[in-house]
Design a protein around this motif. Structure first.
Motif, short mmCIF file in Angstrom:
data_model
loop_
_atom_site.label_atom_id
_atom_site.label_comp_id
_atom_site.label_asym_id
_atom_site.label_seq_id
_atom_site.Cartn_x
_atom_site.Cartn_y
_atom_site.Cartn_z
N TYR A 104 0.84 -1.19 0.00
CA TYR A 104 0.00 0.00 0.00
C TYR A 104 0.87 1.25 0.00
O TYR A 104 1.95 1.27 0.59
CB TYR A 104 -0.90 0.04 1.24
N ASP A 105 0.37 2.30 -0.66
CA ASP A 105 1.00 3.61 -0.61
C ASP A 105 0.78 4.15 0.79
O ASP A 105 -0.37 4.29 1.23
CB ASP A 105 0.37 4.53 -1.67
N GLY A 106 1.85 4.45 1.51
CA GLY A 106 1.75 4.90 2.89
C GLY A 106 1.06 6.24 3.05
O GLY A 106 0.51 6.54 4.12
N GLU A 107 1.07 7.07 2.02
CA GLU A 107 0.44 8.39 2.11
C GLU A 107 -1.04 8.35 1.76
O GLU A 107 -1.88 8.87 2.48
CB GLU A 107 1.17 9.39 1.22
N TYR A 127 12.01 -4.90 -4.48
CA TYR A 127 10.75 -5.63 -4.53
C TYR A 127 10.01 -5.25 -5.81
O TYR A 127 9.83 -4.07 -6.10
CB TYR A 127 9.87 -5.29 -3.34
N THR A 128 9.57 -6.26 -6.56
CA THR A 128 8.70 -6.02 -7.72
C THR A 128 7.27 -6.15 -7.23
O THR A 128 6.89 -7.18 -6.67
CB THR A 128 8.98 -7.04 -8.84
N VAL A 129 6.50 -5.08 -7.42
CA VAL A 129 5.11 -5.03 -6.97
C VAL A 129 4.23 -4.90 -8.20
O VAL A 129 4.39 -3.97 -9.00
CB VAL A 129 4.88 -3.84 -6.02
N LYS A 130 3.32 -5.86 -8.38
CA LYS A 130 2.42 -5.84 -9.54
C LYS A 130 0.98 -5.65 -9.09
O LYS A 130 0.50 -6.33 -8.20
CB LYS A 130 2.55 -7.12 -10.36
N GLY A 131 0.34 -4.71 -9.77
CA GLY A 131 -1.08 -4.42 -9.56
C GLY A 131 -1.57 -3.84 -10.87
O GLY A 131 -1.30 -4.39 -11.94
N GLU A 132 -2.26 -2.69 -10.81
CA GLU A 132 -2.65 -2.02 -12.05
C GLU A 132 -1.39 -1.59 -12.81
O GLU A 132 -1.39 -1.53 -14.03
CB GLU A 132 -3.50 -0.78 -11.73
N ARG A 133 -0.36 -1.26 -12.08
CA ARG A 133 0.93 -0.90 -12.64
C ARG A 133 1.99 -1.77 -11.97
O ARG A 133 1.71 -2.44 -10.98
CB ARG A 133 1.26 0.58 -12.35
N GLU A 134 3.19 -1.75 -12.51
CA GLU A 134 4.29 -2.48 -11.89
C GLU A 134 5.25 -1.46 -11.28
O GLU A 134 5.60 -0.46 -11.91
CB GLU A 134 5.03 -3.33 -12.92
N ALA A 143 13.28 5.04 4.10
CA ALA A 143 13.28 5.82 2.85
C ALA A 143 12.12 5.38 1.96
O ALA A 143 11.38 6.21 1.45
CB ALA A 143 14.61 5.66 2.13
N PHE A 144 11.96 4.06 1.80
CA PHE A 144 10.90 3.53 0.93
C PHE A 144 9.95 2.61 1.70
O PHE A 144 8.75 2.64 1.47
CB PHE A 144 11.49 2.75 -0.26
N ILE A 145 10.49 1.77 2.55
CA ILE A 145 9.66 0.80 3.29
C ILE A 145 9.27 1.42 4.62
O ILE A 145 10.12 1.63 5.49
CB ILE A 145 10.43 -0.53 3.52
N LEU A 146 8.00 1.74 4.77
CA LEU A 146 7.52 2.39 5.99
C LEU A 146 7.17 1.37 7.07
O LEU A 146 7.46 1.58 8.24
CB LEU A 146 6.32 3.28 5.67
N VAL A 159 6.06 6.02 -2.12
CA VAL A 159 6.22 5.95 -3.58
C VAL A 159 6.82 7.27 -4.07
O VAL A 159 6.33 8.34 -3.75
CB VAL A 159 4.86 5.71 -4.28
N TRP A 160 7.89 7.15 -4.83
CA TRP A 160 8.52 8.31 -5.43
C TRP A 160 8.24 8.30 -6.92
O TRP A 160 7.99 7.25 -7.53
CB TRP A 160 10.03 8.28 -5.23
N GLU A 161 8.31 9.46 -7.53
CA GLU A 161 8.13 9.57 -8.98
C GLU A 161 9.18 8.71 -9.66
O GLU A 161 10.36 8.70 -9.28
CB GLU A 161 8.28 11.03 -9.42
N GLY A 162 8.75 7.97 -10.67
CA GLY A 162 9.67 7.13 -11.44
C GLY A 162 9.75 5.69 -10.96
O GLY A 162 10.45 4.87 -11.56
#
Length: 168
Positions: A104-107, A127-134, A143-146, A159-162
């Motif tokens: 999940y997006d933490g924000e 980590y490769t995360v697949k859903g509507e997007r990858e 930094a990334f894992i909350l 989630v950061w841009e890119g």
């Protein structure tokens, strides 16, 4: 999802003529495998009578295996350990336990997808995360894992841009 057994290595060949086998650790430091007294092969407990690091492999001697032919019978067998025997620090988990975890997006709280792969790179795991997007998410705490909750099968990330693979 918390697993009962964890795949830790594979017998790749016999070593010498006295019944030792060469074990390729699944990942990480081969010395990790020397901490365990009991392994599971084909669901049966096996307690090596010798277990030591040799280069990037671990050499093991199993009870009742006295020669090369006996050792070759174990070739390509997978070694497992019981998770509880690993005594991981609080909050730590094995890569296999992350597969299928919802991310999940933490924000925003939006479900991004589930973890389908864990790849190791020199800087960190990704980590490769697949859903509507990858998404490709570096496994860097804070930094990334909350947060990671094995019991709830849930990870929250920043989630950061890119990070989505279809972004340019």
């Amino acid at each position: 999802m918390k697993l009962e057994t964890i795949k830790v290595g594979r017998v790749v060949n016999a070593h010498g003529i006295r019944g030792e086998v060469r074990v390729q650790p699944r990942d990480g430091d081969p010395a990790f495998l020397t901490k365990f007294k009991t392994f599971y092969i084909d669901g049966k407990p096996v307690t090596p009578t010798a277990n030591h690091v040799h280069k990037s492999l671990v050499l093991m001697k199993f009870p009742g295996v006295e020669d090369m032919n006996g050792a070759l019978a174990y070739k390509d067998k997978v070694l497992y350990i019981r998770r509880e025997d690993a005594h991981l620090p609080e909050g730590e988990c094995f890569d296999d336990e992350l597969l299928g975890m919802e991310v999940y997006d933490g924000e925003s709280g939006k479900l991004l997808g589930e973890i389908t792969a864990v790849d190791s790179y020199p800087a960190s795991k990704v980590y490769t995360v697949k859903g509507e997007r990858e998404y490709l998410i570096p496994a860097v705490k804070d930094a990334f894992i909350l947060s990671v909750d094995l019991e709830a099968n849930r990870m929250e990330v920043r989630v950061w841009e890119g990070m989505a693979t279809d972004e340019h």
